[in-house]
Write an enzyme that holds these catalytic residues in place. Structure first.
Site, short mmCIF file in Angstrom:
data_model
loop_
_atom_site.label_atom_id
_atom_site.label_comp_id
_atom_site.label_asym_id
_atom_site.label_seq_id
_atom_site.Cartn_x
_atom_site.Cartn_y
_atom_site.Cartn_z
N GLY A 52 0.78 -1.31 -0.16
CA GLY A 52 0.23 -0.15 -0.03
C GLY A 52 0.73 1.40 0.03
O GLY A 52 0.57 2.17 0.82
N GLN A 130 -0.67 1.90 7.22
CA GLN A 130 -1.82 1.19 6.22
C GLN A 130 -2.86 0.70 7.22
O GLN A 130 -3.26 1.20 8.35
CB GLN A 130 -1.36 0.04 5.24
N MET A 177 -2.74 -5.18 -2.66
CA MET A 177 -4.17 -5.01 -2.38
C MET A 177 -4.57 -5.57 -3.87
O MET A 177 -5.53 -6.34 -4.03
CB MET A 177 -4.78 -3.87 -1.97
N GLY A 178 -4.11 -4.74 -4.94
CA GLY A 178 -4.70 -4.69 -6.17
C GLY A 178 -4.41 -6.25 -6.94
O GLY A 178 -5.09 -6.71 -7.84
N ALA A 243 -2.35 3.16 -16.46
CA ALA A 243 -3.86 3.28 -16.70
C ALA A 243 -4.20 4.70 -17.01
O ALA A 243 -5.15 4.59 -17.65
CB ALA A 243 -4.33 2.85 -15.05
N GLN A 263 -7.61 -0.44 -8.47
CA GLN A 263 -6.96 -0.68 -7.25
C GLN A 263 -5.44 -0.18 -7.26
O GLN A 263 -4.59 -0.80 -6.73
CB GLN A 263 -7.28 -2.08 -6.83
N LEU A 274 2.24 6.13 -10.45
CA LEU A 274 2.98 6.83 -11.32
C LEU A 274 2.30 7.84 -12.58
O LEU A 274 1.38 7.74 -13.29
CB LEU A 274 3.53 5.70 -12.48
N CYS A 410 -11.70 -15.93 5.56
CA CYS A 410 -13.20 -16.14 4.71
C CYS A 410 -14.11 -15.60 5.61
O CYS A 410 -13.92 -14.94 6.76
CB CYS A 410 -13.62 -17.58 4.95
N GLY A 492 -6.07 2.67 3.48
CA GLY A 492 -6.77 2.57 2.30
C GLY A 492 -7.07 3.76 1.48
O GLY A 492 -6.64 3.66 0.29
#
Length: 561
Positions: A52, A130, A177-178, A243, A263, A274, A410, A492
Site C-alpha cells: 500500500g 496502512q 491489494m490490487g 492506466a 485498485q 505513476l 473467509c 486505504g
C-alpha cells in the site's frame, strides 16, 4: 531514504513449536511482525514496506530490533506500547490485557494531511501503518481476494442475471491489494484485464498464479479478452502500461468492458501512482527532490483516469471505486463529478456489514499448511449449510498460493466468528493442529472503520465521517482481552480520510484463551451490527435482535420493537 529505513536483511518468521519469546501470547505478535516482512509477503521488505505505497511494519530498523527484543522479554502480565512503529513503553497490566497496543499514523484532524505526515516521516517521527502492515496481520494478497470475489459476484447478481461468464473486468493495480483482483475475477467466472505500470509486480502475480497471462500490447490484450469471453473462459490478462493512458484510449476506441474499477495506490500520490509519461525510477527520484510537483503530476494523471471511468459509467458500464480514494484525488484536480460512480461498499457490500459479515482471517503459527487445511475442514463442518462459503474454501485451496506463514480468509459474520474461534482453540488443545493459531481481520470490517469515501460512504443517517465507532471498537477489543489491538489513521484512502481499528487474538488451546475468544469474537463483529443498526439499517436491527444484542437506543433490542 534514511539509512535506518534500509537494511539488506531477509526476515522470516520462526516455524514449529520452539518459542523465541516467553509464551505463545508474545510469540504470536513476534512471528506475525516477522511474517509481514517475509520477502514472499512484503512488497519492499528491505525498507520495511509491507504493502500500500509506504505501509510499514516498523518505523525504522532500530525500532524493528527494539520491538523484537521487547517481545522476546515481555512477561505474561505486561503490555508493550507501539507509537507509529516505535516501541515506546512496557507497562505492568494483567494476564487478560492485550500484550501489545498499537497506534499508527494518528494526527490531530487539522494537521491530518499527506504534506504534514510526510514532514514527520522525514524527521523519523511517524510511520504510515496502512491497515494490516503496522498491525502485523497482513497475509499477502489472499487477505483481500475473497472480499474482491464477493464484490464481483454481487455485481454479477445485480447487473448480469447472476453470472459473469463471458464477461470481463477492466481494472488497474497489481500491488499488495490490487494483486487480488485478477484471481478474484477468475474465481467469480469473469475474464479480466489489469493494467500495471511495474513489470516486477506482473512477474510476481504470474509466478503466484494470481494472473494467468501477460499481453505484449493493448491490441494483444483486447484480442485475448475477446477470444476468452467468446469461449466463456475465465482468464486473467495483465498489461504493463499506465492506466492513465490506457483507459482514455479504450474510451476513444469505444471499447465496452462489463465492469470497471481500479485498485492502484491512488491514496498516496507521492509514492503510489505513476504520473503519465514518467518512468518509475524518475517518479521515485522526483518524490524526494520535488514532492509537491510530483504529487500534482500524479493527481493530474488520476484525473484523466477518473474521467475515463466516468465515460465508461456514462456508457452504462457498471463502474465503481474500489476504495483507493482516486475519486477524491480527481475531484481535487477539478473533476467535479468524480463521485458520480459509487464506491464498492454502498454498491455491493453494505448488506454483509449489516450482519457483521467481514474478513475473518487466521494464520497457522506452525508454518504447516496442513494446519490450515484442517481448519478449512472445521469451518465446513461448523458452517455446514453455507455452500457459497464451502465453494470459496475449495477454490482458495486450489488456487491461492500461501505467502509466508500459511493463512486463510473467509467472510463470516457475528453468528459464526466466536464458534469458529472456539473450535480452533479446541483443535490446538487436542493436538489436532501442531501449534497455536492467530485470528485477526482486516481493518476493513463492519464496525472498525470510519472512511467516508470507502467503508462508510453514503451511510443512511449521514454519519459517514463519525469516527467514534472505530475508537469504541478498539476500546472494546482491549477490554475484552484481544492479544493485540491497533488504532490507525489513513489506511486505504490516505491521510485525513479514515480512522480504523484492528484486533488479533491467539488460540493457544488454554481455557483462558477460550474465555478471551468468547468475548472478543462476539464483541468485535457485534460493534459492526451495532454501528449499522444505529444508522437505521433494518438488516442490522434484525441481526441485533437475532443475536441478543443490547442496544439501548434501538427499541427492537429492548423488546419494544
Amino acid at each position: 531514504m534514511p539509512e535506518s529505513k534500509y537494511r539488506q536483511q531477509t526476515i522470516r518468521a520462526p516455524r514449529g513449536t520452539v518459542l523465541t519469546a516467553k509464551s505463545w501470547l508474545t510469540e504470536a505478535p513476534l512471528r506475525m511482525l516477522m511474517n509481514n516482512l517475509d520477502p514472499d509477503v512484503a512488497e519492499n521488505p528491505h525498507e520495511l514496506v509491507v504493502y500500500g505505497g509506504i505501509g510499514r511494519a516498523a518505523r525504522n530498523w532500530e525500532c524493528y530490533d527494539a520491538i523484537v527484543d521487547a517481545l522476546t522479554r515481555l512477561e505474561a502480565d505486561e503490555t508493550l506500547l507501539i507509537q507509529s512503529g516505535k516501541p515506546v513503553g512496557v507497562f505492568k497490566t494483567h494476564d487478560n490485557a492485550p500484550r501489545v497496543l498499537i497506534a499508527n499514523s494518528n494526527l490531530v484532524p487539522h494537521w491530518a494531511t499527506w504534506e504534514h505526515f510526510n514532514e514527520l516521516d522525514a524527521k523519523g517521527l511517524a510511520m504510515y501503518g496502512q491497515m494490516t502492515a503496522g498491525s502485523w496481520i497482513y497475509i499477502g494478497s489472499q487477505g483481500i481476494v475473497q472480499g474482491t470475489y464477493e464484490t464481483f459476484v454481487e455485481a454479477g447478481r445485480q447487473h448480469y442475471n447472476g453470472t459473469l461468464a463471458g464477461r470481463w473486468v477492466l481494472t488497474a493495480g497489481l500491488g499488495g491489494m490490487g494483486g487480488a483482483q485478477p484471481l478474484a475475477a477468475t474465481l467469480a467466472g469473469a475474464c479480466s484485464l489489469t493494467i500495471e505500470c511495474q513489470q516486477s509486480r506482473i512477474d510476481f502475480r504470474l509466478r503466484t498464479r494470481y494472473v494467468d497471462e501477460q499481453a505484449a500490447t493493448l491490441d494483444d490484450a483486447l484480442a485475448r479478452i475477446t477470444r476468452y469471453t467468446r469461449e466463456g473462459k475465465a482468464v486473467s490478462v495483465a498489461l504493463c502500461a499506465n492506466a492513465a493512458d490506457i483507459l482514455p484510449e479504450l474510451v476513444n476506441r469505444g471499447v465496452r468492458p462489463d465492469l470497471v474499477t481500479d485498485q492502484t495506490s491512488a491514496h498516496d500520490p507521492l509514492h503510489g501512482y505513476l504520473p503519465s509519461g514518467w518512468r518509475w525510477e524518475e517518479y521515485q527520484k522526483n518524490a524526494q527532490s520535488d514532492p509537491h510537483g510530483t504529487m500534482q503530476a500524479a493527481k493530474r494523471s488520476m484525473a484523466a483516469h477518473v474521467r475515463a471511468m466516468l465515460a465508461f459509467s456514462k456508457m452504462g458500464v457498471p463502474t465503481f471505486d474500489y476504495g483507493n480514494n482516486i475519486r477524491q484525488m480527481a475531484k481535487e484536480m477539478g473533476v467535479e463529478n468524480a463521485f458520480d460512480f459509487p464506491g464498492f461498499v454502498p454498491a455491493y457490500i453494505r448488506p454483509l456489514f449489516c450482519r457483521g459479515i467481514g474478513p475473518f482471517r487466521w494464520v497457522a503459527l506452525s508454518g504447516d499448511p496442513q494446519d490450515i487445511y484442517k481448519t478449512d475442514a472445521k469451518v465446513k463442518e461448523i458452517v455446514a449449510e453455507d455452500k457459497h462459503l464451502h465453494h470459496w474454501l475449495d477454490m482458495a485451496r486450489e488456487r491461492i498460493h500461501f505467502q509466508g506463514l500459511p493463512a486463510r480468509i473467509c467472510w463470516v459474520g457475528l453468528e459464526w466468528r466466536q464458534k469458529l474461534g472456539l473450535a480452533f482453540n479446541e483443535m490446538v488443545r487436542c493436538g489436532e493442529v501442531s501449534a497455536p493459531i492467530v485470528i485477526g481481520r482486516d481493518h476493513l470490517d463492519s464496525g472498525s472503520v470510519a472512511s467516508p469515501n470507502r467503508e462508510t460512504e453514503a451511510m443512511r443517517d449521514g454519519s459517514d465521517a463519525v469516527s467514534d465507532w472505530p475508537l469504541l471498537n478498539a476500546l472494546l477489543n482491549t477490554a475484552s482481552g484481544a492479544t493485540w489491538v491497533s488504532l490507525h489513521h489513513g489506511g486505504g484512502v490516505g491521510m485525513g480520510f479514515s480512522q480504523h481499528a484492528g484486533m488479533v487474538i491467539v488460540c493457544d488451546g488454554t481455557d483462558e484463551a477460550a474465555a478471551r475468544i468468547r468475548r472478543v469474537l462476539h464483541n468485535d463483529p457485534a460493534t459492526g451490527v451495532m454501528r449499522h443498526a444505529d444508522a437505521g439499517y433494518d438488516l442490522a436491527v434484525e441481526c441485533a435482535v437475532e443475536q441478543g444484542l443490547n442496544l439501548p437506543m434501538v427499541a427492537a433490542t429492548q423488546g419494544k420493537g
